[in-house]
Design an enzyme around this catalytic site. Sequence first.
Site, PDB file in Angstrom:
ATOM      1  N   TYR A   1       0.814  -1.221   0.000  1.00 57.30           N
ATOM      2  CA  TYR A   1       0.000   0.000   0.000  1.00 57.30           C
ATOM      3  C   TYR A   1       0.844   1.266   0.000  1.00 57.30           C
ATOM      4  O   TYR A   1       2.050   1.231   0.205  1.00 57.30           O
ATOM      5  CB  TYR A   1      -1.046   0.001   1.097  1.00 57.30           C
ATOM      6  CG  TYR A   1      -0.634  -0.098   2.546  1.00 57.30           C
ATOM      7  CD1 TYR A   1       0.610   0.296   3.022  1.00 57.30           C
ATOM      8  CD2 TYR A   1      -1.553  -0.573   3.485  1.00 57.30           C
ATOM      9  CE1 TYR A   1       0.928   0.228   4.361  1.00 57.30           C
ATOM     10  CE2 TYR A   1      -1.248  -0.652   4.831  1.00 57.30           C
ATOM     11  CZ  TYR A   1      -0.009  -0.247   5.265  1.00 57.30           C
ATOM     12  OH  TYR A   1       0.289  -0.313   6.603  1.00 57.30           O
ATOM     13  N   GLU A   2       0.170   2.391  -0.265  1.00 58.24           N
ATOM     14  CA  GLU A   2       0.808   3.704  -0.461  1.00 58.24           C
ATOM     15  C   GLU A   2       1.835   3.671  -1.591  1.00 58.24           C
ATOM     16  O   GLU A   2       2.859   4.349  -1.541  1.00 58.24           O
ATOM     17  CB  GLU A   2       1.452   4.202   0.840  1.00 58.24           C
ATOM     18  CG  GLU A   2       0.496   4.347   2.002  1.00 58.24           C
ATOM     19  CD  GLU A   2      -0.703   5.216   1.692  1.00 58.24           C
ATOM     20  OE1 GLU A   2      -0.629   6.033   0.760  1.00 58.24           O
ATOM     21  OE2 GLU A   2      -1.731   5.050   2.363  1.00 58.24           O
ATOM     22  N   GLY A   3       1.551   2.905  -2.620  1.00 54.42           N
ATOM     23  CA  GLY A   3       2.466   2.753  -3.750  1.00 54.42           C
ATOM     24  C   GLY A   3       3.361   1.554  -3.520  1.00 54.42           C
ATOM     25  O   GLY A   3       4.136   1.518  -2.561  1.00 54.42           O
TER      26      GLY A   3
END
Length: 582
Positions: free
Chosen positions: A436-438
């Site tokens: 997550y978050e890239g």
Amino acid sequence: MDYQPRPDDVRFLLNAVLDAPARLAALAPFAEVDEALQSQVLEEAGRFVGEVVAPINRAGDEAGCSFSNGEVTSPPGFREAYQAFVDGGWPALSAAPEDGGQGLPAVLEAVLYEWLAAANHGLTMAPGLLHGAYACLKHHGSDELKQRYLQKIATGEWLATMCLTEAHAGSDLGQVRTRAVPQADGSLRVSGSKIFISGGEHDLTPNIVHLVLCRLPDAPAGPKGLSLALVPRLLPDGTRNAVHCERIEEKMGLHGSPTCSMRFDDATGWLVGEPGRGLAAMFVMMNSARLHVALQGIGLLDAAWQKADAYAAERRQMRAPGPVPASRGGESADLIAEHPAVRRILDTQRAWIDGARTIAYRSALMLDVAAHDADPKARERAQRWCSLVTPVLKAACTHQAFHGASECLQVFGGHGYVREWGIEQIVRDSRVTMIYEGTNEIQAIDLLVRKVLPDGGAAMSAVLLELRDTLDASREADADVQRRLAQLRYLGTTVAMAAHANPVLPYEVADDYLRVTMLTMMAWAWARIEAASPGDAEKARVAAAFRRWVLPEFEMRMGIVKKACETVALTHAAAPGSGVSN
């Protein structure tokens, strides 16, 4: 055992290694935030995390969240713990006083959230986006929106989400289809579905503020057509908005945090920032979130190490090779901490924890410098550091959280694979941080393709020169780091030249380049740690483990990138029309 923060470890890095008190005192908002105050905040934060948050971690994992008729119920104890978090003023630690915050440095908030994630990752997911949502709304929200929502978010009275992902569009935000239609009263009608929304629905706070990526009518295709809308669960008059949770995901880990599939049915919202500039507005939130995800990785690794270290100090198995350890006494078997294979695992993970902490805390300090330093050039240097180092930290720290936690599980042998000891939960919970978050691959591409190569490596070179200038070449460890910094600077130039012949190459070697960068910065961190702790036998042992078991990866990754560049050069030279005959 439950996770226990160790404020002394953090104080050493902040004070002796990074000189944080002096750096912060030079910034006007923190002129009175002296070392004693910082220490008091750390002590109280450690006590709260250890006594309130950590004890409900395992029960939260086992009970998980429940979903019924569109509503989510948190695990037992989570609501009470979160309310204690709010009552203690912890969500507002670094928010501005005029917004109900305490106005303390970002680095103290960074430590707090690292400890929270280590103690109870599931519960920490709830307030995990508050700092980013607060920054996004403060910088881009209208006066009316700030008046209505900013203080509630700053204090944690209301929680927030970041609604990006759609089923057909994971990391490719340019494919987002959620629509927002302007209304005569200045509001928007938002329609669409989002998936993987952490805390999209819960019972921790009465309201949830959703920040939703969407498209206005006639917006162009792709990411440039995206806008950002604030869509609350409860409207200003107290009625329920047309925001629905359709289900919560059954996940590998993080059972204490609901990951929701959300539907917006002509829900009422308001534009945040300018039309078509949604990603720019949300980028404030994403950058902050990525640094905090890196800190999650560090905290989770520390939690795994604490469990493995405690177990190794109690469990006896066989005779350890080498000299008779003092801990043997009259026992027929030695502590497994005395066995070289176990010692290698423990010291290697400790090296990652302290080295990564040093870089992450420096990054948090740079956030404060970028926001508050009176010197524009200092602000520019700090912003450059944060831009380049944040993707490095996010990818490297979360990678090590999962793989290092798995190594720590190995210390337990078969006991690690059963739930009783709690180490397997950390392995499960930490895996998502790489996604997550890239994803970590996206972080590596962001670093090399979007930030290093466009200026030929000039910005990265400037960052590396700053690190070089903090070292003393008369010390052997420092001189070795300076050589590696020079090698990394040259590597950026090498990749930039090869990329002209093969534009695909940077995408292929981005992960290796990021690892080289992190290892170089880790080497810098450990040189500083050693210089600040002469005569400390434990730190000397861990530093030696870093050089023996971690740093050799530098040559391997450097070799991979160089070989790829050489192959491009040879292929280009032998290509028809190159002027080179076979």
